[in-house]
Motif scaffolding. Structure first.
Motif, PDB file in Angstrom:
ATOM      1  N   GLY A 174      27.429  34.139  47.529  1.00  0.00           N
ATOM      2  CA  GLY A 174      27.315  33.983  48.983  1.00  0.00           C
ATOM      3  C   GLY A 174      28.447  33.106  49.669  1.00  0.00           C
ATOM      4  N   ASP A 175      29.464  32.439  48.922  1.00  0.00           N
ATOM      5  CA  ASP A 175      30.617  31.800  49.549  1.00  0.00           C
ATOM      6  C   ASP A 175      31.811  32.311  48.628  1.00  0.00           C
ATOM      7  OD1 ASP A 175      32.416  29.940  50.226  1.00  0.00           O
ATOM      8  OD2 ASP A 175      30.960  28.381  50.302  1.00  0.00           O
ATOM      9  N   GLU A 176      32.621  33.264  49.047  1.00  0.00           N
ATOM     10  CA  GLU A 176      33.776  33.712  48.029  1.00  0.00           C
ATOM     11  C   GLU A 176      34.790  32.490  48.150  1.00  0.00           C
ATOM     12  OE1 GLU A 176      36.981  37.396  48.028  1.00  0.00           O
ATOM     13  OE2 GLU A 176      35.157  37.623  48.883  1.00  0.00           O
ATOM     14  N   GLU A 177      34.767  31.946  48.945  1.00  0.00           N
ATOM     15  CA  GLU A 177      36.121  30.707  48.948  1.00  0.00           C
ATOM     16  C   GLU A 177      35.660  29.732  48.095  1.00  0.00           C
ATOM     17  OE1 GLU A 177      39.450  28.849  49.407  1.00  0.00           O
ATOM     18  OE2 GLU A 177      39.060  30.785  50.097  1.00  0.00           O
ATOM     19  N   ALA A 178      34.346  29.065  48.086  1.00  0.00           N
ATOM     20  CA  ALA A 178      33.888  28.007  47.293  1.00  0.00           C
ATOM     21  C   ALA A 178      33.782  28.825  45.708  1.00  0.00           C
ATOM     22  CB  ALA A 178      32.655  27.581  47.545  1.00  0.00           C
ATOM     23  N   ASN A 179      33.659  29.992  45.468  1.00  0.00           N
ATOM     24  CA  ASN A 179      33.644  30.338  44.061  1.00  0.00           C
ATOM     25  C   ASN A 179      34.631  31.607  43.722  1.00  0.00           C
ATOM     26  OD1 ASN A 179      30.942  29.198  43.477  1.00  0.00           O
ATOM     27  ND2 ASN A 179      30.455  30.227  45.340  1.00  0.00           N
ATOM     28  N   LYS A 180      35.793  31.172  44.176  1.00  0.00           N
ATOM     29  CA  LYS A 180      36.992  32.171  44.066  1.00  0.00           C
ATOM     30  C   LYS A 180      37.422  32.109  42.347  1.00  0.00           C
ATOM     31  CE  LYS A 180      40.311  28.709  45.616  1.00  0.00           C
ATOM     32  NZ  LYS A 180      41.477  28.671  46.623  1.00  0.00           N
ATOM     33  N   ASP A 181      37.258  30.884  41.843  1.00  0.00           N
ATOM     34  CA  ASP A 181      37.464  31.041  40.466  1.00  0.00           C
ATOM     35  C   ASP A 181      36.580  31.607  39.648  1.00  0.00           C
ATOM     36  OD1 ASP A 181      39.460  29.191  40.954  1.00  0.00           O
ATOM     37  OD2 ASP A 181      38.487  27.224  40.344  1.00  0.00           O
ATOM     38  N   GLU A 182      35.258  31.948  40.016  1.00  0.00           N
ATOM     39  CA  GLU A 182      34.287  32.686  39.262  1.00  0.00           C
ATOM     40  C   GLU A 182      34.509  34.076  39.462  1.00  0.00           C
ATOM     41  OE1 GLU A 182      32.091  31.516  36.987  1.00  0.00           O
ATOM     42  OE2 GLU A 182      33.210  29.927  37.391  1.00  0.00           O
ATOM     43  N   ILE A 183      34.866  34.434  40.871  1.00  0.00           N
ATOM     44  CA  ILE A 183      35.419  35.802  41.050  1.00  0.00           C
ATOM     45  C   ILE A 183      36.490  36.236  40.235  1.00  0.00           C
ATOM     46  CG2 ILE A 183      36.181  37.418  42.845  1.00  0.00           C
ATOM     47  CD1 ILE A 183      34.432  35.826  44.759  1.00  0.00           C
ATOM     48  N   ARG A 184      37.382  35.255  40.271  1.00  0.00           N
ATOM     49  CA  ARG A 184      38.785  36.026  39.423  1.00  0.00           C
ATOM     50  C   ARG A 184      38.679  35.998  38.075  1.00  0.00           C
ATOM     51  NH1 ARG A 184      43.851  34.181  41.037  1.00  0.00           N
ATOM     52  NH2 ARG A 184      45.414  34.354  39.166  1.00  0.00           N
ATOM     53  N   LYS A 185      37.608  34.921  37.443  1.00  0.00           N
ATOM     54  CA  LYS A 185      37.132  35.211  35.897  1.00  0.00           C
ATOM     55  C   LYS A 185      36.722  36.293  35.482  1.00  0.00           C
ATOM     56  CE  LYS A 185      35.489  31.673  34.411  1.00  0.00           C
ATOM     57  NZ  LYS A 185      34.330  30.487  34.099  1.00  0.00           N
ATOM     58  N   VAL A 186      35.789  36.865  36.647  1.00  0.00           N
ATOM     59  CA  VAL A 186      35.030  38.303  36.558  1.00  0.00           C
ATOM     60  C   VAL A 186      36.246  39.316  36.595  1.00  0.00           C
ATOM     61  CG1 VAL A 186      33.562  40.013  37.352  1.00  0.00           C
ATOM     62  CG2 VAL A 186      32.813  37.612  37.211  1.00  0.00           C
ATOM     63  N   GLY A 187      37.017  39.269  37.368  1.00  0.00           N
ATOM     64  CA  GLY A 187      38.160  40.391  37.866  1.00  0.00           C
ATOM     65  C   GLY A 187      39.092  40.353  36.607  1.00  0.00           C
ATOM     66  N   ILE A 188      39.450  39.301  36.178  1.00  0.00           N
ATOM     67  CA  ILE A 188      40.666  39.268  34.818  1.00  0.00           C
ATOM     68  C   ILE A 188      39.703  39.766  33.728  1.00  0.00           C
ATOM     69  CG2 ILE A 188      41.886  37.667  33.460  1.00  0.00           C
ATOM     70  CD1 ILE A 188      43.003  38.018  36.281  1.00  0.00           C
ATOM     71  N   GLU A 189      38.482  39.233  33.458  1.00  0.00           N
ATOM     72  CA  GLU A 189      38.023  39.843  32.163  1.00  0.00           C
ATOM     73  C   GLU A 189      37.707  41.466  32.253  1.00  0.00           C
ATOM     74  OE1 GLU A 189      36.458  40.509  28.533  1.00  0.00           O
ATOM     75  OE2 GLU A 189      37.353  38.690  29.541  1.00  0.00           O
ATOM     76  N   PHE A 190      37.358  41.702  33.488  1.00  0.00           N
ATOM     77  CA  PHE A 190      37.029  43.104  33.602  1.00  0.00           C
ATOM     78  C   PHE A 190      38.582  44.291  33.424  1.00  0.00           C
ATOM     79  CE2 PHE A 190      36.665  47.415  35.940  1.00  0.00           C
ATOM     80  CZ  PHE A 190      35.374  47.832  35.498  1.00  0.00           C
ATOM     81  N   SER A 191      39.570  43.515  34.006  1.00  0.00           N
ATOM     82  CA  SER A 191      40.932  44.185  34.055  1.00  0.00           C
ATOM     83  C   SER A 191      41.365  44.174  32.348  1.00  0.00           C
ATOM     84  CB  SER A 191      41.929  43.646  34.926  1.00  0.00           C
ATOM     85  OG  SER A 191      41.575  43.848  36.215  1.00  0.00           O
TER      86      SER A 191
END
Length: 326
Positions: free
Chosen positions: A260-277
């Motif tokens: 619900g808050d992309e800016e506050a949780n950008k590190d978590e989003i990044r972690k998912v994205g990097i692991e997926f790639s």
């Protein structure tokens, strides 16, 4: 073909680069976008230094709709080639006459920039809008390839094209998309680089379709285009512009990470994205791809993190003694 047309630099044909042995598990390359201003251009050059030191097999520079970044693209390509980095320039047909295209090609040739990704291009302003040809211009990528092949002084160009794991959104079917891709390969393209995708099965089915359609030309290298996700909104926007969608599970994982808050949780989003790639790249390496092409958006960190996970680059992090190669 290989060339040393630029004083102090060494340019290789991409089709030759793809045949060379790599010091890493597999060669990797990166895509840059023409920056909007001088400060962003200097940041691009700093990123290029990092990828040079990491051993990128080549770098590519995209081309703005309607040639809106034509002069900047040309200038950047020349400088990258002199670093030296084997440099691939994108060229689209949008809002250029046939004679203007000849002039652009001649300029690249004179500067020793002879690796070309031939593209039809998207309409300026609305990439998903109707494609309208330019009076006196070309309408299809294969026409550009033919023009190059029919011009003796353009013989030095090594040509690649785009390919589409999910099919081009303008194609009526995968069969039609396959037919047009094969036509461009038969016309003289030596390889293709895919539009970004997030489902390796789509890539493998593309490879199978092309080989089934033409065992000779369809077997030319297909370079997978990978964009490490660091922003949910950016990923959704990029896919919408290409007429594609994120896989449902990946999107759900990113939404869950955003919480619900992309800016506050950008590190978590990044972690998912990097692991997926990283998982995508591992599978693609296992499938024998000739190169991994990272769409960097002119940043280094996400790509370097994926390369580190693959055992192909130093770790990122000041606590480890460095935060990049330079």
């Amino acid at each position: 073909m290989s060339s040393t047309n630029i004083p102090g630099s060494s340019q290789w044909a991409i089709s030759d680069v793809l045949k060379r042995a790599s010091p890493g598990r597999v060669p990797f390359s990166v895509e840059f976008m023409p920056p909007r201003d001088d400060a962003a251009e200097e940041r691009l050059y700093r990123a290029a230094e990092v990828f040079h030191d990491l051993g990128a097999s080549f770098v590519s520079i995209t081309y703005g709709a309607g040639g809106s970044t034509r002069e900047r693209t040309s200038r950047i390509a020349r400088r990258l080639a002199q670093q030296p980095l084997t440099t691939l320039v994108h060229l689209t047909l949008i809002e250029h006459t046939r004679e203007e295209m000849r002039g652009i090609l001649q300029n690249y040739l004179e500067n020793g920039v002879t690796n070309l990704l031939a593209l039809r291009g998207d309409p300026p302003g609305d990439p998903l809008g109707d494609w309208i040809g330019t009076e006196g211009g070309l309408n299809y990528t294969s026409e550009l390839i033919d023009m190059i092949n029919e011009t003796p002084e353009f013989a030095a160009f090594d040509i690649g094209i785009a390919s589409f794991p999910e099919g081009h959104f303008r194609a009526k079917s995968l069969e039609e998309d396959t037919k047009y891709t094969i036509a461009k390969l038969r016309a003289g393209a030596e390889y293709s680089i895919t539009q970004m995708f997030f489902d390796v099965d789509h890539f493998l089915r593309l490879r199978d379709r092309l080989i089934a359609a033409d065992p000779i030309h369809g077997a030319k290298p297909i370079i997978p285009g990978i964009m490490p996700i660091t922003s949910l909104q950016a990923a959704q926007r990029q896919m919408a512009l290409s007429g594609s969608q994120l896989p449902a599970k990946l999107e759900a994982d990113l939404i869950r990470a955003a919480n619900g808050d992309e800016e506050a949780n950008k590190d978590e989003i990044r972690k998912v994205g990097i692991e997926f790639s990283t998982q995508m790249a591992e599978r693609l390496i296992a499938e024998g791809v000739s190169d991994l092409h990272f769409m960097t958006l002119n940043f280094t960190r996400a790509t370097q993190e994926v390369l580190y996970n693959l055992g192909m680059a130093p770790a990122w992090g000041a606590e480890l003694g460095h935060d990049a190669v330079r």
